[in-house]
Scaffold this motif. Structure first.
Motif, PDB file in Angstrom:
ATOM      1  N   MET A 153     -13.869 -84.118   3.070  1.00 44.77           N
ATOM      2  CA  MET A 153     -14.255 -84.003   4.463  1.00 44.77           C
ATOM      3  C   MET A 153     -14.586 -85.404   4.974  1.00 44.77           C
ATOM      4  O   MET A 153     -15.288 -86.165   4.322  1.00 44.77           O
ATOM      5  CB  MET A 153     -15.473 -83.077   4.586  1.00 44.77           C
ATOM      6  N   LYS A 154     -14.105 -85.711   6.154  1.00 42.45           N
ATOM      7  CA  LYS A 154     -14.370 -87.002   6.769  1.00 42.45           C
ATOM      8  C   LYS A 154     -15.787 -87.039   7.335  1.00 42.45           C
ATOM      9  O   LYS A 154     -16.394 -86.003   7.606  1.00 42.45           O
ATOM     10  CB  LYS A 154     -13.367 -87.264   7.886  1.00 42.45           C
ATOM     11  N   LYS A 155     -16.304 -88.256   7.510  1.00 43.13           N
ATOM     12  CA  LYS A 155     -17.660 -88.415   8.022  1.00 43.13           C
ATOM     13  C   LYS A 155     -17.802 -87.764   9.394  1.00 43.13           C
ATOM     14  O   LYS A 155     -18.789 -87.080   9.659  1.00 43.13           O
ATOM     15  CB  LYS A 155     -18.033 -89.896   8.094  1.00 43.13           C
ATOM     16  N   GLN A 156     -16.829 -87.947  10.254  1.00 43.62           N
ATOM     17  CA  GLN A 156     -16.892 -87.372  11.598  1.00 43.62           C
ATOM     18  C   GLN A 156     -16.969 -85.843  11.541  1.00 43.62           C
ATOM     19  O   GLN A 156     -17.719 -85.215  12.284  1.00 43.62           O
ATOM     20  CB  GLN A 156     -15.677 -87.804  12.402  1.00 43.62           C
ATOM     21  N   GLU A 157     -16.213 -85.236  10.632  1.00 51.10           N
ATOM     22  CA  GLU A 157     -16.246 -83.780  10.470  1.00 51.10           C
ATOM     23  C   GLU A 157     -17.600 -83.329   9.934  1.00 51.10           C
ATOM     24  O   GLU A 157     -18.138 -82.290  10.355  1.00 51.10           O
ATOM     25  CB  GLU A 157     -15.141 -83.336   9.527  1.00 51.10           C
ATOM     26  N   LEU A 158     -18.164 -84.101   9.023  1.00 48.85           N
ATOM     27  CA  LEU A 158     -19.466 -83.773   8.448  1.00 48.85           C
ATOM     28  C   LEU A 158     -20.561 -83.860   9.511  1.00 48.85           C
ATOM     29  O   LEU A 158     -21.450 -82.997   9.570  1.00 48.85           O
ATOM     30  CB  LEU A 158     -19.759 -84.716   7.284  1.00 48.85           C
ATOM     31  N   ILE A 159     -20.482 -84.862  10.363  1.00 51.88           N
ATOM     32  CA  ILE A 159     -21.450 -84.990  11.459  1.00 51.88           C
ATOM     33  C   ILE A 159     -21.317 -83.812  12.423  1.00 51.88           C
ATOM     34  O   ILE A 159     -22.311 -83.255  12.900  1.00 51.88           O
ATOM     35  CB  ILE A 159     -21.281 -86.338  12.185  1.00 51.88           C
ATOM     36  N   HIS A 160     -20.087 -83.398  12.681  1.00 53.27           N
ATOM     37  CA  HIS A 160     -19.856 -82.234  13.552  1.00 53.27           C
ATOM     38  C   HIS A 160     -20.458 -80.973  12.926  1.00 53.27           C
ATOM     39  O   HIS A 160     -21.140 -80.193  13.603  1.00 53.27           O
ATOM     40  CB  HIS A 160     -18.360 -82.055  13.804  1.00 53.27           C
ATOM     41  N   LEU A 161     -20.229 -80.767  11.641  1.00 54.08           N
ATOM     42  CA  LEU A 161     -20.807 -79.626  10.926  1.00 54.08           C
ATOM     43  C   LEU A 161     -22.324 -79.683  10.969  1.00 54.08           C
ATOM     44  O   LEU A 161     -22.997 -78.660  11.165  1.00 54.08           O
ATOM     45  CB  LEU A 161     -20.309 -79.595   9.479  1.00 54.08           C
ATOM     46  N   HIS A 162     -22.874 -80.871  10.803  1.00 52.07           N
ATOM     47  CA  HIS A 162     -24.321 -81.070  10.855  1.00 52.07           C
ATOM     48  C   HIS A 162     -24.861 -80.612  12.216  1.00 52.07           C
ATOM     49  O   HIS A 162     -25.862 -79.892  12.292  1.00 52.07           O
ATOM     50  CB  HIS A 162     -24.610 -82.555  10.621  1.00 52.07           C
ATOM     51  N   GLY A 163     -24.169 -81.002  13.283  1.00 48.96           N
ATOM     52  CA  GLY A 163     -24.582 -80.588  14.619  1.00 48.96           C
ATOM     53  C   GLY A 163     -24.494 -79.087  14.821  1.00 48.96           C
ATOM     54  O   GLY A 163     -25.374 -78.472  15.433  1.00 48.96           O
ATOM     55  N   LEU A 164     -23.423 -78.489  14.311  1.00 50.41           N
ATOM     56  CA  LEU A 164     -23.265 -77.037  14.428  1.00 50.41           C
ATOM     57  C   LEU A 164     -24.371 -76.288  13.681  1.00 50.41           C
ATOM     58  O   LEU A 164     -24.927 -75.314  14.194  1.00 50.41           O
ATOM     59  CB  LEU A 164     -21.891 -76.607  13.920  1.00 50.41           C
ATOM     60  N   LEU A 165     -24.692 -76.750  12.480  1.00 47.09           N
ATOM     61  CA  LEU A 165     -25.770 -76.108  11.714  1.00 47.09           C
ATOM     62  C   LEU A 165     -27.120 -76.258  12.417  1.00 47.09           C
ATOM     63  O   LEU A 165     -27.935 -75.332  12.397  1.00 47.09           O
ATOM     64  CB  LEU A 165     -25.860 -76.702  10.308  1.00 47.09           C
ATOM     65  N   ALA A 166     -27.335 -77.403  13.036  1.00 51.41           N
ATOM     66  CA  ALA A 166     -28.575 -77.601  13.788  1.00 51.41           C
ATOM     67  C   ALA A 166     -28.655 -76.602  14.941  1.00 51.41           C
ATOM     68  O   ALA A 166     -29.718 -76.027  15.210  1.00 51.41           O
ATOM     69  CB  ALA A 166     -28.661 -79.034  14.301  1.00 51.41           C
ATOM     70  N   GLU A 167     -27.526 -76.362  15.617  1.00 54.01           N
ATOM     71  CA  GLU A 167     -27.490 -75.381  16.701  1.00 54.01           C
ATOM     72  C   GLU A 167     -27.742 -73.968  16.176  1.00 54.01           C
ATOM     73  O   GLU A 167     -28.436 -73.180  16.813  1.00 54.01           O
ATOM     74  CB  GLU A 167     -26.150 -75.434  17.437  1.00 54.01           C
ATOM     75  N   VAL A 168     -27.172 -73.637  15.024  1.00 50.49           N
ATOM     76  CA  VAL A 168     -27.406 -72.325  14.412  1.00 50.49           C
ATOM     77  C   VAL A 168     -28.900 -72.159  14.111  1.00 50.49           C
ATOM     78  O   VAL A 168     -29.488 -71.109  14.384  1.00 50.49           O
ATOM     79  CB  VAL A 168     -26.569 -72.146  13.120  1.00 50.49           C
ATOM     80  N   GLY A 169     -29.512 -73.197  13.568  1.00 46.78           N
ATOM     81  CA  GLY A 169     -30.939 -73.147  13.274  1.00 46.78           C
ATOM     82  C   GLY A 169     -31.775 -72.959  14.529  1.00 46.78           C
ATOM     83  O   GLY A 169     -32.702 -72.132  14.554  1.00 46.78           O
ATOM     84  N   ASN A 170     -31.453 -73.691  15.583  1.00 48.65           N
ATOM     85  CA  ASN A 170     -32.178 -73.544  16.852  1.00 48.65           C
ATOM     86  C   ASN A 170     -32.005 -72.142  17.420  1.00 48.65           C
ATOM     87  O   ASN A 170     -32.962 -71.538  17.911  1.00 48.65           O
ATOM     88  CB  ASN A 170     -31.686 -74.583  17.870  1.00 48.65           C
ATOM     89  N   TYR A 171     -30.796 -71.623  17.360  1.00 46.43           N
ATOM     90  CA  TYR A 171     -30.516 -70.279  17.866  1.00 46.43           C
ATOM     91  C   TYR A 171     -31.314 -69.239  17.072  1.00 46.43           C
ATOM     92  O   TYR A 171     -31.917 -68.335  17.650  1.00 46.43           O
ATOM     93  CB  TYR A 171     -29.015 -69.982  17.788  1.00 46.43           C
ATOM     94  N   TYR A 172     -31.310 -69.363  15.750  1.00 51.71           N
ATOM     95  CA  TYR A 172     -32.036 -68.412  14.916  1.00 51.71           C
ATOM     96  C   TYR A 172     -33.531 -68.424  15.252  1.00 51.71           C
ATOM     97  O   TYR A 172     -34.161 -67.368  15.338  1.00 51.71           O
ATOM     98  CB  TYR A 172     -31.819 -68.712  13.435  1.00 51.71           C
ATOM     99  N   GLU A 173     -34.087 -69.605  15.440  1.00 54.04           N
ATOM    100  CA  GLU A 173     -35.509 -69.687  15.781  1.00 54.04           C
ATOM    101  C   GLU A 173     -35.800 -69.009  17.121  1.00 54.04           C
ATOM    102  O   GLU A 173     -36.810 -68.326  17.258  1.00 54.04           O
ATOM    103  CB  GLU A 173     -35.969 -71.151  15.826  1.00 54.04           C
ATOM    104  N   ARG A 174     -34.916 -69.208  18.099  1.00 52.13           N
ATOM    105  CA  ARG A 174     -35.112 -68.571  19.409  1.00 52.13           C
ATOM    106  C   ARG A 174     -35.008 -67.058  19.320  1.00 52.13           C
ATOM    107  O   ARG A 174     -35.815 -66.332  19.877  1.00 52.13           O
ATOM    108  CB  ARG A 174     -34.077 -69.089  20.406  1.00 52.13           C
ATOM    109  N   VAL A 175     -33.985 -66.570  18.631  1.00 51.85           N
ATOM    110  CA  VAL A 175     -33.712 -65.127  18.593  1.00 51.85           C
ATOM    111  C   VAL A 175     -34.717 -64.388  17.721  1.00 51.85           C
ATOM    112  O   VAL A 175     -35.177 -63.308  18.079  1.00 51.85           O
ATOM    113  CB  VAL A 175     -32.260 -64.872  18.106  1.00 51.85           C
TER     114      VAL A 175
END
Length: 79
Positions: free
Chosen positions: A1-23
């Motif tokens: 996996m390229k660094k850019q893809e890993l950073i994108h995945l990192h951002g997506l997981l952060a959004e999932v975490g934020n969503y889970y906390e809200r819901v």
């Protein structure tokens, strides 16, 4: 996996975490992730740092979800 893809995945997981906390109104257990000091916006950090942060974040999210499931009670019903 390229660094850019890993950073994108990192951002997506952060959004999932934020969503889970809200819901769920539960706070994620992210001590190990927080101790890494790497955020999705930390583009100057190395690929290895982001990889470690992604694993710590994923483990924190799933660990919190597992703990929530084990404490919730399901009413017994007979068919």
């Amino acid at each position: 996996m390229k660094k850019q893809e890993l950073i994108h995945l990192h951002g997506l997981l952060a959004e999932v975490g934020n969503y889970y906390e809200r819901v769920s109104s539960r706070e994620l257990q992210l001590e190990k992730y927080d101790s890494k000091g790497v955020r999705p916006t930390s583009i100057h950090k190395s690929k290895t740092d982001h990889k470690a942060a992604v694993f710590a974040l994923a483990k924190g999210i799933t660990g919190t979800m597992d703990a929530a499931e084990s404490t919730e009670t399901v009413p017994a019903q007979a068919d």
